[in-house]
Design a protein around this motif. Sequence first.
Motif, mmCIF file in Angstrom:
data_model
loop_
_atom_site.group_PDB
_atom_site.id
_atom_site.type_symbol
_atom_site.label_atom_id
_atom_site.label_comp_id
_atom_site.label_asym_id
_atom_site.label_seq_id
_atom_site.Cartn_x
_atom_site.Cartn_y
_atom_site.Cartn_z
ATOM 1 N N UNK A 142 61.888 60.224 28.837
ATOM 2 C CA UNK A 142 62.353 59.005 28.070
ATOM 3 C C UNK A 142 61.310 57.976 28.285
ATOM 4 N N UNK A 143 60.696 57.695 29.334
ATOM 5 C CA UNK A 143 60.025 56.635 29.666
ATOM 6 C C UNK A 143 58.697 56.885 28.868
ATOM 7 N N UNK A 144 58.159 58.123 28.706
ATOM 8 C CA UNK A 144 56.885 58.076 28.326
ATOM 9 C C UNK A 144 56.871 58.241 26.685
ATOM 10 N N UNK A 145 57.925 58.577 26.202
ATOM 11 C CA UNK A 145 58.307 58.423 24.672
ATOM 12 C C UNK A 145 58.680 56.996 24.198
ATOM 13 N N UNK A 146 58.937 56.202 25.017
ATOM 14 C CA UNK A 146 59.120 54.554 24.830
ATOM 15 C C UNK A 146 58.043 54.143 23.846
ATOM 16 N N UNK A 147 58.588 53.540 22.790
ATOM 17 C CA UNK A 147 57.706 52.853 22.005
ATOM 18 C C UNK A 147 57.183 51.351 22.632
ATOM 19 N N UNK A 148 55.851 51.340 22.743
ATOM 20 C CA UNK A 148 55.454 50.026 23.531
ATOM 21 C C UNK A 148 54.865 49.151 22.499
ATOM 22 N N UNK A 149 55.293 47.860 22.433
ATOM 23 C CA UNK A 149 54.682 47.036 21.628
ATOM 24 C C UNK A 149 53.425 46.361 22.036
ATOM 25 N N UNK A 150 52.549 45.894 21.166
ATOM 26 C CA UNK A 150 51.215 45.549 21.733
ATOM 27 C C UNK A 150 51.567 44.078 22.145
ATOM 28 N N UNK A 151 50.981 43.825 23.457
ATOM 29 C CA UNK A 151 51.038 42.525 23.919
ATOM 30 C C UNK A 151 49.885 41.856 23.839
ATOM 31 N N UNK A 209 54.814 30.002 53.975
ATOM 32 C CA UNK A 209 55.595 30.615 53.247
ATOM 33 C C UNK A 209 56.668 29.643 52.578
ATOM 34 N N UNK A 210 56.900 30.020 51.135
ATOM 35 C CA UNK A 210 57.776 28.915 50.308
ATOM 36 C C UNK A 210 59.190 28.807 51.067
ATOM 37 N N UNK A 211 59.623 27.706 50.757
ATOM 38 C CA UNK A 211 61.051 27.549 51.123
ATOM 39 C C UNK A 211 62.204 28.330 50.601
ATOM 40 N N UNK A 212 61.808 28.646 49.086
ATOM 41 C CA UNK A 212 62.680 29.404 48.257
ATOM 42 C C UNK A 212 62.157 30.654 47.553
ATOM 43 N N UNK A 213 62.952 31.928 47.604
ATOM 44 C CA UNK A 213 62.414 33.152 47.142
ATOM 45 C C UNK A 213 63.272 33.506 45.824
ATOM 46 N N UNK A 214 62.969 34.548 45.300
ATOM 47 C CA UNK A 214 63.742 34.891 43.915
ATOM 48 C C UNK A 214 64.214 36.365 43.865
ATOM 49 N N UNK A 215 65.413 36.376 43.022
ATOM 50 C CA UNK A 215 65.958 37.735 42.985
ATOM 51 C C UNK A 215 66.422 37.798 41.709
ATOM 52 N N UNK A 216 66.168 38.914 41.061
ATOM 53 C CA UNK A 216 66.660 39.334 39.629
ATOM 54 C C UNK A 216 67.358 40.779 39.859
ATOM 55 N N UNK A 217 68.288 41.395 38.906
ATOM 56 C CA UNK A 217 68.619 42.556 38.748
ATOM 57 C C UNK A 217 67.569 43.169 37.697
ATOM 58 N N UNK A 218 66.911 44.165 38.256
ATOM 59 C CA UNK A 218 65.809 44.692 37.458
ATOM 60 C C UNK A 218 66.186 45.488 36.176
ATOM 61 N N UNK A 219 67.364 46.074 36.344
ATOM 62 C CA UNK A 219 67.847 46.762 34.748
ATOM 63 C C UNK A 219 68.424 45.830 34.035
ATOM 64 N N UNK A 220 67.683 45.819 32.809
ATOM 65 C CA UNK A 220 68.306 44.877 31.605
ATOM 66 C C UNK A 220 68.389 45.409 30.451
ATOM 67 N N UNK A 221 69.111 46.644 30.688
ATOM 68 C CA UNK A 221 69.891 47.177 29.470
ATOM 69 C C UNK A 221 68.916 48.166 29.176
ATOM 70 N N UNK A 222 69.292 49.123 28.359
ATOM 71 C CA UNK A 222 68.463 50.034 27.547
ATOM 72 C C UNK A 222 68.649 50.053 25.862
#
Lengths: 113, 169
Positions: free
Chosen positions: B16-25, B124-137
């Motif tokens: 599935x990943x390898x078949x994904x269409x990748x837009x030019x960046x 070391x910075x005072x603040x660090x960051x977190x997101x949820x990596x899965x952003x849908x499919x």
Amino acid sequence: MPVLARTIEAAGIATVVVTMMPYWSSLYGVPRTLGVEFPFGQPFGMPKDDAGQRAVLRAALDLLENAAPGIIVAWDRPWPQPIEEARRTWHPPDPSPLIAYWLQQPDNPLRPR
Amino acid sequence: MEIDSFRYLPRSLERLYRDAVVAAVAKTPFTPLGKPLNQSRIALLTTAGIWDRTRDVGFDYAREKREPFWGDPSGRIIPAAIEGDNVGTGHLHINNLHIQSDLNIVLPLDRLRELVGQGIVGAIAKNHYSVMGYQGFPPHLAAWEHETIPHFIGQLRADKVDAVVLAPV
């Protein structure tokens, strides 16, 4: 993840990505990448392996000082667990909602072709 | 050594990943580190979908369970001084037990502090960051681009951070 690194970098803050999927870095133009052949969920190494985690972090930080744009460096130390154990233990206890959904579909895209 | 990005994935997902269409960046952006590492302030960013239970609510994993093609695009700030017991986890695509036993595998705050102590890293910075990596499919990245990341960048600038180490999971 490429969009996170690219957007922060474009805002004028240097970035480096530590990832088990450097495949995406090569496709999406990530500024600096350290590729680690580790199971998902553990990009800096095994829990409690302080020395191993520190070494991966140090290697990533070194790229901030020395690397050319778009570089992808491979971390060459192997994951310490047997492959079958590592493949088994990174998974969540239940399939993710997307996988669970697909498994119920007649045209499940995960079916062998 | 060449990294096999698909070593730990089932073959069906690799396809599935390898078949994904990748837009030019567009061109790869690049900002040189403006000063030596031992004078630089470093922050960490993880996609492990963790949060500080003393100040934030968790990511909306309940909605993802109802809507499997959706992922929570919000972000969380993780203070450098967070105690392990206060780290919330819930990412639905990985085994969170590993993070619960050692946060450093996704957000190596202790390791970064050690490198500061050794004089290898400036601060070391005072603040660090977190997101949820899965952003849908397929992934929907507009909210990250227009809201979450700009908010993070504002905090990074306020904290005078020189560089960020990002680690997807």
